[in-house]
Design an enzyme around this catalytic site. Sequence first.
Site, PDB file in Angstrom:
ATOM      1  N   GLU A  35     -15.343   4.720  13.275  1.00  0.00           N
ATOM      2  CA  GLU A  35     -15.154   6.171  13.367  1.00  0.00           C
ATOM      3  C   GLU A  35     -16.001   6.782  14.470  1.00  0.00           C
ATOM      4  O   GLU A  35     -15.545   7.673  15.194  1.00  0.00           O
ATOM      5  CB  GLU A  35     -15.490   6.830  12.022  1.00  0.00           C
ATOM      6  N   CYS A 190       3.168  11.540  16.767  1.00  0.00           N
ATOM      7  CA  CYS A 190       2.872  12.953  17.013  1.00  0.00           C
ATOM      8  C   CYS A 190       1.840  13.066  18.134  1.00  0.00           C
ATOM      9  O   CYS A 190       0.753  13.627  17.961  1.00  0.00           O
ATOM     10  CB  CYS A 190       2.367  13.622  15.729  1.00  0.00           C
ATOM     11  N   CYS A 197       9.668  12.977  17.594  1.00  0.00           N
ATOM     12  CA  CYS A 197      10.065  13.690  16.379  1.00  0.00           C
ATOM     13  C   CYS A 197      11.306  13.088  15.716  1.00  0.00           C
ATOM     14  O   CYS A 197      11.483  13.204  14.504  1.00  0.00           O
ATOM     15  CB  CYS A 197      10.315  15.163  16.699  1.00  0.00           C
ATOM     16  N   CYS A 200      10.027  10.631  13.222  1.00  0.00           N
ATOM     17  CA  CYS A 200       8.851  11.040  12.443  1.00  0.00           C
ATOM     18  C   CYS A 200       9.239  11.317  10.998  1.00  0.00           C
ATOM     19  O   CYS A 200      10.220  12.027  10.736  1.00  0.00           O
ATOM     20  CB  CYS A 200       8.226  12.295  13.048  1.00  0.00           C
ATOM     21  N   CYS A 206       8.842  20.029   9.410  1.00  0.00           N
ATOM     22  CA  CYS A 206       7.765  20.354  10.347  1.00  0.00           C
ATOM     23  C   CYS A 206       8.121  21.659  11.046  1.00  0.00           C
ATOM     24  O   CYS A 206       9.173  21.772  11.672  1.00  0.00           O
ATOM     25  CB  CYS A 206       7.581  19.239  11.361  1.00  0.00           C
TER      26      CYS A 206
END
Length: 350
Positions: A35, A190, A197, A200, A206
């Site tokens: 991370e 994205c 899209c 997706c 969305c």
Amino acid sequence: MTALAPRLLAWFDLHGRHDLPWAAERTPYSVWVAEIMLQQTQVATVIPYYRRFMVRFPSVAALAAAPLDDVLGAWSGLGYYARGRNLWRAARIVAESHGGTMPATFDELLALPGIGRSTAGAILAQAHGQRWPILDGNVKRVLARYHAVSGWPGAPRVAHELWLYADEHTPHERVADYTQAIMDLGATLCTRARPACTVCPLAGDCAAAAAGTQAEFPAPRPKRVRAQRRVAVLMVQDPDGRVLLERRPASGIWGGLYSLPELAVEDSAGEWCERALGACVAAARELPVIEHAFTHFDLDLTPHLLRLATAPSAVMDRPDWLWYKPGTQLAVGVPAPVATLLQDKDRLLG
């Protein structure tokens, strides 16, 4: 809107990035290191650094016991060096105050240097299965488009709204997979430019996809004039061809790394060498300016290449100075533009 998590998890099972090295064994330490490295750095860049880092520092104890120079050396080239320093500082705190075991509570993780709200949540969700939302750059983009959240995500109002949505969508089951899934969606479908899209799993409801306004979300950071800094540095070679490096202060740019000594505006290179090294300059020339961009400003670095007439008499008295032989393995952390200079033998005086 229908529930987001089930669709996202179904997509993740088929198309998620299951081969990421830190996903193989989700330990608090491996999630934490990944991370931190992934902050403002792309996965493809991070993977080789992560693998080398985990071989060299396989545990919190190993990281805490290592000299800072070794850690920054392993970090060299990854950029944003405060991340490496904070990682090392936090490991030492874990070793000294937590018995060498990463804390498993949100507040204790948040108290460690370099760990923010999203990183603490990711560690607890992925390593412990605790329900905590995350909000890294990829997640911000997904949620900003899905809910048509206007404004720059760094603004407090916008960040607050996005955190509410992040918490709302985080499920109680499979939370580790969910946090990875929403990051994967942002990284692979994205994306900032040309989001995919049509494939997706969230496109059906969305808001941005429905309105054709994907490019408007999230809003960019408000533009501001970038500061310009100019610094002269000394690339001093002794008669054996070694170059002088100086450890930079812990705070500020390139903190804790070894770099070339800076030359003050009112100083001259020859006088600096006589005063600091007790040696005269036999040959000198100015190298082309190196342009380097930081997050908030641009730096013009002007290197002055100097060959000493005699061996220096003072440098060994300084623990923050060392001589480096160009072409050999760098054992300490060095800023990327300086490392490029050191490896370019054609620039060095013969």
